[in-house]
Motif scaffolding. Structure first.
Motif, PDB file in Angstrom:
ATOM      1  N   ALA A 194     -12.632   8.218  14.288  1.00 44.27           N
ATOM      2  CA  ALA A 194     -12.825   6.773  14.108  1.00 44.27           C
ATOM      3  C   ALA A 194     -12.901   6.417  12.627  1.00 44.27           C
ATOM      4  O   ALA A 194     -12.429   5.359  12.208  1.00 44.27           O
ATOM      5  CB  ALA A 194     -14.095   6.332  14.833  1.00 44.27           C
ATOM      6  N   GLY A 195     -13.473   7.320  11.815  1.00 41.57           N
ATOM      7  CA  GLY A 195     -13.571   7.051  10.390  1.00 41.57           C
ATOM      8  C   GLY A 195     -12.222   6.943   9.713  1.00 41.57           C
ATOM      9  O   GLY A 195     -12.013   6.098   8.838  1.00 41.57           O
ATOM     10  N   VAL A 196     -11.288   7.780  10.124  1.00 41.61           N
ATOM     11  CA  VAL A 196      -9.939   7.729   9.552  1.00 41.61           C
ATOM     12  C   VAL A 196      -9.217   6.459   9.970  1.00 41.61           C
ATOM     13  O   VAL A 196      -8.567   5.794   9.154  1.00 41.61           O
ATOM     14  CB  VAL A 196      -9.138   8.981   9.970  1.00 41.61           C
ATOM     15  N   LEU A 197      -9.319   6.088  11.232  1.00 36.62           N
ATOM     16  CA  LEU A 197      -8.675   4.860  11.693  1.00 36.62           C
ATOM     17  C   LEU A 197      -9.239   3.642  10.979  1.00 36.62           C
ATOM     18  O   LEU A 197      -8.493   2.727  10.596  1.00 36.62           O
ATOM     19  CB  LEU A 197      -8.852   4.708  13.209  1.00 36.62           C
ATOM     20  N   ALA A 198     -10.546   3.620  10.779  1.00 38.77           N
ATOM     21  CA  ALA A 198     -11.171   2.498  10.082  1.00 38.77           C
ATOM     22  C   ALA A 198     -10.702   2.433   8.628  1.00 38.77           C
ATOM     23  O   ALA A 198     -10.437   1.346   8.097  1.00 38.77           O
ATOM     24  CB  ALA A 198     -12.687   2.633  10.150  1.00 38.77           C
ATOM     25  N   ALA A 199     -10.602   3.598   7.970  1.00 39.35           N
ATOM     26  CA  ALA A 199     -10.145   3.628   6.584  1.00 39.35           C
ATOM     27  C   ALA A 199      -8.695   3.169   6.466  1.00 39.35           C
ATOM     28  O   ALA A 199      -8.342   2.403   5.569  1.00 39.35           O
ATOM     29  CB  ALA A 199     -10.301   5.034   6.014  1.00 39.35           C
ATOM     30  N   LEU A 200      -7.844   3.610   7.376  1.00 41.87           N
ATOM     31  CA  LEU A 200      -6.444   3.178   7.360  1.00 41.87           C
ATOM     32  C   LEU A 200      -6.345   1.670   7.536  1.00 41.87           C
ATOM     33  O   LEU A 200      -5.552   1.007   6.853  1.00 41.87           O
ATOM     34  CB  LEU A 200      -5.663   3.895   8.468  1.00 41.87           C
ATOM     35  N   ALA A 201      -7.143   1.115   8.442  1.00 40.70           N
ATOM     36  CA  ALA A 201      -7.116  -0.331   8.679  1.00 40.70           C
ATOM     37  C   ALA A 201      -7.568  -1.095   7.432  1.00 40.70           C
ATOM     38  O   ALA A 201      -6.995  -2.133   7.083  1.00 40.70           O
ATOM     39  CB  ALA A 201      -7.988  -0.685   9.879  1.00 40.70           C
ATOM     40  N   PHE A 203      -7.405  -0.137   4.222  1.00 45.24           N
ATOM     41  CA  PHE A 203      -6.420  -0.052   3.152  1.00 45.24           C
ATOM     42  C   PHE A 203      -5.136  -0.817   3.484  1.00 45.24           C
ATOM     43  O   PHE A 203      -4.388  -1.198   2.586  1.00 45.24           O
ATOM     44  CB  PHE A 203      -6.097   1.409   2.842  1.00 45.24           C
ATOM     45  N   ALA A 204      -4.885  -1.046   4.767  1.00 41.28           N
ATOM     46  CA  ALA A 204      -3.685  -1.787   5.170  1.00 41.28           C
ATOM     47  C   ALA A 204      -3.895  -3.288   5.137  1.00 41.28           C
ATOM     48  O   ALA A 204      -2.923  -4.055   5.164  1.00 41.28           O
ATOM     49  CB  ALA A 204      -3.260  -1.366   6.577  1.00 41.28           C
ATOM     50  N   ASP A 205      -5.133  -3.729   5.069  1.00 42.49           N
ATOM     51  CA  ASP A 205      -5.454  -5.151   5.144  1.00 42.49           C
ATOM     52  C   ASP A 205      -5.227  -5.811   3.786  1.00 42.49           C
ATOM     53  O   ASP A 205      -5.957  -5.534   2.829  1.00 42.49           O
ATOM     54  CB  ASP A 205      -6.914  -5.325   5.572  1.00 42.49           C
ATOM     55  N   GLY A 212     -12.186  -3.290  -4.015  1.00 38.58           N
ATOM     56  CA  GLY A 212     -13.398  -3.400  -3.223  1.00 38.58           C
ATOM     57  C   GLY A 212     -13.502  -2.392  -2.096  1.00 38.58           C
ATOM     58  O   GLY A 212     -14.417  -2.484  -1.267  1.00 38.58           O
ATOM     59  N   GLN A 213     -12.596  -1.435  -2.061  1.00 38.45           N
ATOM     60  CA  GLN A 213     -12.626  -0.448  -0.992  1.00 38.45           C
ATOM     61  C   GLN A 213     -13.812   0.490  -1.169  1.00 38.45           C
ATOM     62  O   GLN A 213     -14.070   0.978  -2.278  1.00 38.45           O
ATOM     63  CB  GLN A 213     -11.331   0.380  -0.986  1.00 38.45           C
ATOM     64  N   PRO A 214     -14.559   0.762  -0.091  1.00 44.02           N
ATOM     65  CA  PRO A 214     -15.648   1.735  -0.208  1.00 44.02           C
ATOM     66  C   PRO A 214     -15.083   3.122  -0.460  1.00 44.02           C
ATOM     67  O   PRO A 214     -13.965   3.435  -0.029  1.00 44.02           O
ATOM     68  CB  PRO A 214     -16.342   1.646   1.161  1.00 44.02           C
ATOM     69  N   PRO A 215     -15.820   3.976  -1.159  1.00 43.96           N
ATOM     70  CA  PRO A 215     -15.306   5.318  -1.463  1.00 43.96           C
ATOM     71  C   PRO A 215     -15.137   6.146  -0.193  1.00 43.96           C
ATOM     72  O   PRO A 215     -15.871   5.992   0.780  1.00 43.96           O
ATOM     73  CB  PRO A 215     -16.382   5.907  -2.373  1.00 43.96           C
ATOM     74  N   LEU A 216     -14.141   7.026  -0.211  1.00 44.81           N
ATOM     75  CA  LEU A 216     -13.891   7.939   0.900  1.00 44.81           C
ATOM     76  C   LEU A 216     -14.514   9.287   0.592  1.00 44.81           C
ATOM     77  O   LEU A 216     -14.370   9.803  -0.519  1.00 44.81           O
ATOM     78  CB  LEU A 216     -12.378   8.111   1.110  1.00 44.81           C
ATOM     79  N   ASP A 217     -15.211   9.864   1.581  1.00 44.90           N
ATOM     80  CA  ASP A 217     -15.721  11.206   1.331  1.00 44.90           C
ATOM     81  C   ASP A 217     -14.592  12.214   1.548  1.00 44.90           C
ATOM     82  O   ASP A 217     -13.540  11.901   2.110  1.00 44.90           O
ATOM     83  CB  ASP A 217     -16.941  11.529   2.203  1.00 44.90           C
ATOM     84  N   ASN A 218     -14.801  13.413   1.080  1.00 48.52           N
ATOM     85  CA  ASN A 218     -13.753  14.435   1.102  1.00 48.52           C
ATOM     86  C   ASN A 218     -13.277  14.751   2.518  1.00 48.52           C
ATOM     87  O   ASN A 218     -12.081  14.979   2.746  1.00 48.52           O
ATOM     88  CB  ASN A 218     -14.250  15.710   0.425  1.00 48.52           C
ATOM     89  N   ARG A 219     -14.200  14.766   3.472  1.00 50.98           N
ATOM     90  CA  ARG A 219     -13.825  15.113   4.846  1.00 50.98           C
ATOM     91  C   ARG A 219     -12.898  14.059   5.437  1.00 50.98           C
ATOM     92  O   ARG A 219     -11.850  14.387   6.013  1.00 50.98           O
ATOM     93  CB  ARG A 219     -15.076  15.252   5.711  1.00 50.98           C
ATOM     94  N   VAL A 220     -13.276  12.787   5.297  1.00 44.36           N
ATOM     95  CA  VAL A 220     -12.455  11.705   5.845  1.00 44.36           C
ATOM     96  C   VAL A 220     -11.108  11.659   5.136  1.00 44.36           C
ATOM     97  O   VAL A 220     -10.053  11.526   5.777  1.00 44.36           O
ATOM     98  CB  VAL A 220     -13.177  10.353   5.721  1.00 44.36           C
ATOM     99  N   ALA A 249      -4.924  14.671  -6.494  1.00 42.62           N
ATOM    100  CA  ALA A 249      -5.439  13.329  -6.762  1.00 42.62           C
ATOM    101  C   ALA A 249      -6.927  13.253  -6.435  1.00 42.62           C
ATOM    102  O   ALA A 249      -7.383  13.740  -5.406  1.00 42.62           O
ATOM    103  CB  ALA A 249      -4.675  12.298  -5.928  1.00 42.62           C
ATOM    104  N   SER A 250      -7.678  12.620  -7.307  1.00 46.29           N
ATOM    105  CA  SER A 250      -9.116  12.467  -7.095  1.00 46.29           C
ATOM    106  C   SER A 250      -9.394  11.227  -6.259  1.00 46.29           C
ATOM    107  O   SER A 250      -8.660  10.256  -6.297  1.00 46.29           O
ATOM    108  CB  SER A 250      -9.824  12.337  -8.451  1.00 46.29           C
ATOM    109  N   ILE A 251     -10.495  11.279  -5.488  1.00 51.11           N
ATOM    110  CA  ILE A 251     -10.879  10.145  -4.681  1.00 51.11           C
ATOM    111  C   ILE A 251     -12.145   9.483  -5.229  1.00 51.11           C
ATOM    112  O   ILE A 251     -12.584   8.498  -4.711  1.00 51.11           O
ATOM    113  CB  ILE A 251     -11.087  10.558  -3.224  1.00 51.11           C
TER     114      ILE A 251
END
Length: 251
Positions: A194-201, A203-205, A212-220, A249-251
């Protein structure tokens, strides 16, 4: 032959003769354009060193009516892409942008929003901003603008809502998430969190500012990168050449 003017990003430059080159451009006004630049390889040629890879320039070209190459007659440099010193990840990210633009777009099929996104992305990659979210935002923008964005919240087969909880079936072939009823019998299906789907949504919006995107942790991010890499490979019919370098690439 009609003379055309455009703002362009240089995607590729290939030697044609001792003095000339074939140039692939992505223009805001006309989409992808392939042209012969006579004298481009001369030290004091007519293009004033404007045809560097990923340079932003104003061009004039003669549009051919047949399948022959257009004739590039003028190019004036507006901005040259310059990554921070020693920032290989920024350079690889920029090369990846050029690769996607070259592979995804068709000749004379303009997408001004995609052009503007590419220019903004290259500007960000010229700074010290984190590379991974900048590249990710461009990828999702390209998929959305060109009509390839996968379905992230409704079943791609039946259209029912798929809740972002636990893990969800995602079909590379069908192009999005699947509900439990439609999962059976599908091929090339993976399980996505669910975390990946939420992140994709996010970044696509286009309404969500990239800054303003929240940071992504390494696992996600690791799972997201794997999902997106496989999706690109299925969409293009091959793995993009620059995928192997995105891990820097760094996150």
């Amino acid at each position: 032959m009609a003379s055309e003017k455009a703002t362009a990003l240089v995607l590729r430059v290939t030697d044609f003769s001792e003095t000339s080159a074939v140039v692939t451009l992505f223009t805001r006004e006309f989409g992808k354009v392939r042209g012969l630049a006579k004298g481009a390889r001369r030290p004091k040629g007519p293009f004033e060193s404007a045809l560097d890879l990923l340079a932003l320039c104003r061009v004039v070209f003669l549009r051919k009516s047949s399948d022959a190459l257009d004739l590039l007659t003028e190019a004036k440099l507006e901005r040259r892409f310059r990554p921070p010193p020693g920032a290989l990840a920024n350079l690889y990210g920029a090369y990846y942008i050029a690769e996607l633009l070259g592979e995804l777009t068709d000749d004379y099929d303009p997408h001004p929003e995609l052009f503007d996104a590419a220019v903004q992305t290259l500007a960000a990659l010229s700074s010290t901003a984190a590379v991974a979210p900048v590249v990710l935002r461009f990828e999702l923008t390209a998929l959305r603008v060109l009509g390839h964005l996968p379905s992230l919240d409704t079943c791609v087969e039946c259209g029912t809502s798929v809740k972002e909880s636990g893990r969800t079936a995602f079909s590379q072939r069908a192009g999005g998430v699947l509900c439990k009823s439609c999962r059976a019998g599908q091929k090339q299906v993976i399980s996505v969190s669910a975390g990946v789907l939420a992140a994709l949504a996010r970044f696509a919006d286009p309404a969500t500012p990239a800054a303003g995107q929240p940071p992504l942790d390494n696992r996600v991010y690791g799972e997201l990168r794997a999902v997106l890499n496989h999706y690109w490979s299925h969409l293009l019919g091959r793995e993009p050449r620059m995928h192997r370098y995105l891990g820097t690439a760094s996150i």
